[in-house]
Design a protein around this motif. Structure first.
Motif, PDB file in Angstrom:
ATOM      1  N   ASN A 155       0.861  -1.162   0.000  1.00  0.00           N
ATOM      2  CA  ASN A 155       0.000   0.000   0.000  1.00  0.00           C
ATOM      3  C   ASN A 155       0.910   1.228   0.000  1.00  0.00           C
ATOM      4  O   ASN A 155       1.274   1.747   1.052  1.00  0.00           O
ATOM      5  N   TRP A 156       1.307   1.628  -1.184  1.00  0.00           N
ATOM      6  CA  TRP A 156       2.271   2.715  -1.316  1.00  0.00           C
ATOM      7  C   TRP A 156       1.613   4.051  -0.986  1.00  0.00           C
ATOM      8  O   TRP A 156       0.473   4.310  -1.337  1.00  0.00           O
ATOM      9  N   ARG A 157       2.356   4.911  -0.320  1.00  0.00           N
ATOM     10  CA  ARG A 157       1.864   6.260  -0.081  1.00  0.00           C
ATOM     11  C   ARG A 157       2.513   7.192  -1.081  1.00  0.00           C
ATOM     12  O   ARG A 157       3.584   6.908  -1.611  1.00  0.00           O
ATOM     13  N   ARG A 158       1.855   8.282  -1.339  1.00  0.00           N
ATOM     14  CA  ARG A 158       2.423   9.269  -2.254  1.00  0.00           C
ATOM     15  C   ARG A 158       3.655   9.892  -1.613  1.00  0.00           C
ATOM     16  O   ARG A 158       3.685  10.132  -0.404  1.00  0.00           O
ATOM     17  N   ASP A 159       4.666  10.144  -2.399  1.00  0.00           N
ATOM     18  CA  ASP A 159       5.895  10.750  -1.913  1.00  0.00           C
ATOM     19  C   ASP A 159       5.747  12.258  -2.012  1.00  0.00           C
ATOM     20  O   ASP A 159       6.036  12.866  -3.038  1.00  0.00           O
ATOM     21  N   GLU A 160       5.256  12.834  -0.943  1.00  0.00           N
ATOM     22  CA  GLU A 160       5.040  14.275  -0.922  1.00  0.00           C
ATOM     23  C   GLU A 160       5.924  14.888   0.145  1.00  0.00           C
ATOM     24  O   GLU A 160       6.011  14.403   1.265  1.00  0.00           O
ATOM     25  N   SER A 161       6.541  15.983  -0.204  1.00  0.00           N
ATOM     26  CA  SER A 161       7.401  16.681   0.726  1.00  0.00           C
ATOM     27  C   SER A 161       6.544  17.568   1.642  1.00  0.00           C
ATOM     28  O   SER A 161       5.674  18.290   1.179  1.00  0.00           O
ATOM     29  N   THR A 162       6.784  17.434   2.933  1.00  0.00           N
ATOM     30  CA  THR A 162       6.078  18.275   3.898  1.00  0.00           C
ATOM     31  C   THR A 162       7.064  18.748   4.940  1.00  0.00           C
ATOM     32  O   THR A 162       8.089  18.105   5.187  1.00  0.00           O
ATOM     33  N   ASN A 163       6.782  19.840   5.539  1.00  0.00           N
ATOM     34  CA  ASN A 163       7.583  20.339   6.650  1.00  0.00           C
ATOM     35  C   ASN A 163       6.908  19.897   7.934  1.00  0.00           C
ATOM     36  O   ASN A 163       5.946  20.508   8.393  1.00  0.00           O
ATOM     37  N   ALA A 164       7.384  18.796   8.490  1.00  0.00           N
ATOM     38  CA  ALA A 164       6.773  18.257   9.695  1.00  0.00           C
ATOM     39  C   ALA A 164       7.106  19.110  10.916  1.00  0.00           C
ATOM     40  O   ALA A 164       6.293  19.253  11.808  1.00  0.00           O
ATOM     41  N   LEU A 165       8.310  19.648  10.936  1.00  0.00           N
ATOM     42  CA  LEU A 165       8.742  20.483  12.052  1.00  0.00           C
ATOM     43  C   LEU A 165       9.111  21.878  11.554  1.00  0.00           C
ATOM     44  O   LEU A 165       9.711  22.029  10.500  1.00  0.00           O
ATOM     45  N   THR A 166       8.782  22.832  12.330  1.00  0.00           N
ATOM     46  CA  THR A 166       9.275  24.177  12.024  1.00  0.00           C
ATOM     47  C   THR A 166      10.714  24.259  12.516  1.00  0.00           C
ATOM     48  O   THR A 166      11.182  23.405  13.276  1.00  0.00           O
ATOM     49  N   ARG A 167      11.416  25.260  12.102  1.00  0.00           N
ATOM     50  CA  ARG A 167      12.806  25.428  12.539  1.00  0.00           C
ATOM     51  C   ARG A 167      12.877  25.563  14.049  1.00  0.00           C
ATOM     52  O   ARG A 167      13.731  24.980  14.706  1.00  0.00           O
TER      53      ARG A 167
END
Length: 95
Positions: A61-73
């Motif tokens: 069950n592949w997930r889309r490879d999307e870039s996200t910023n999980a943490l702020t600086r």
């Protein structure tokens, strides 16, 4: 199919194995039992049976490879043991 000592020696040579004379009888018996089991498997009717590549029909069950910023600086720097206002500071390892 019976394996004789000459066949055993040839197989051992091809597999680059060194067989001691006292091991020959045991290996011959083991190979005979494996080959007789394979002959039994060849007698089974497999007409209409689809070949398997895996034992289960599950798929990834592949997930889309999307870039996200999980943490702020600020969140990333919050637990850093050594930091300045922008970066995490690490000790120098190369002279």
């Amino acid at each position: 199919m019976k394996i004789d000592k000459e066949s055993l020696k040839k197989i051992a040579h091809l597999a680059r194995l060194e067989i001691k004379p006292e091991e020959e009888t045991t290996l011959l018996n083991s190979m005979d039992s494996v080959l007789s089991w394979m002959e039994q498997l060849n007698e089974i009717d497999t007409e209409g049976v689809e070949p398997l590549t895996h034992m289960m029909d599950e798929e990834n069950n592949w997930r889309r490879d999307e870039s996200t910023n999980a943490l702020t600086r600020e969140e990333a720097l919050q637990n850093a043991p050594s930091k300045n206002t922008t970066y995490i500071m690490v000790p120098k390892v190369i002279e």
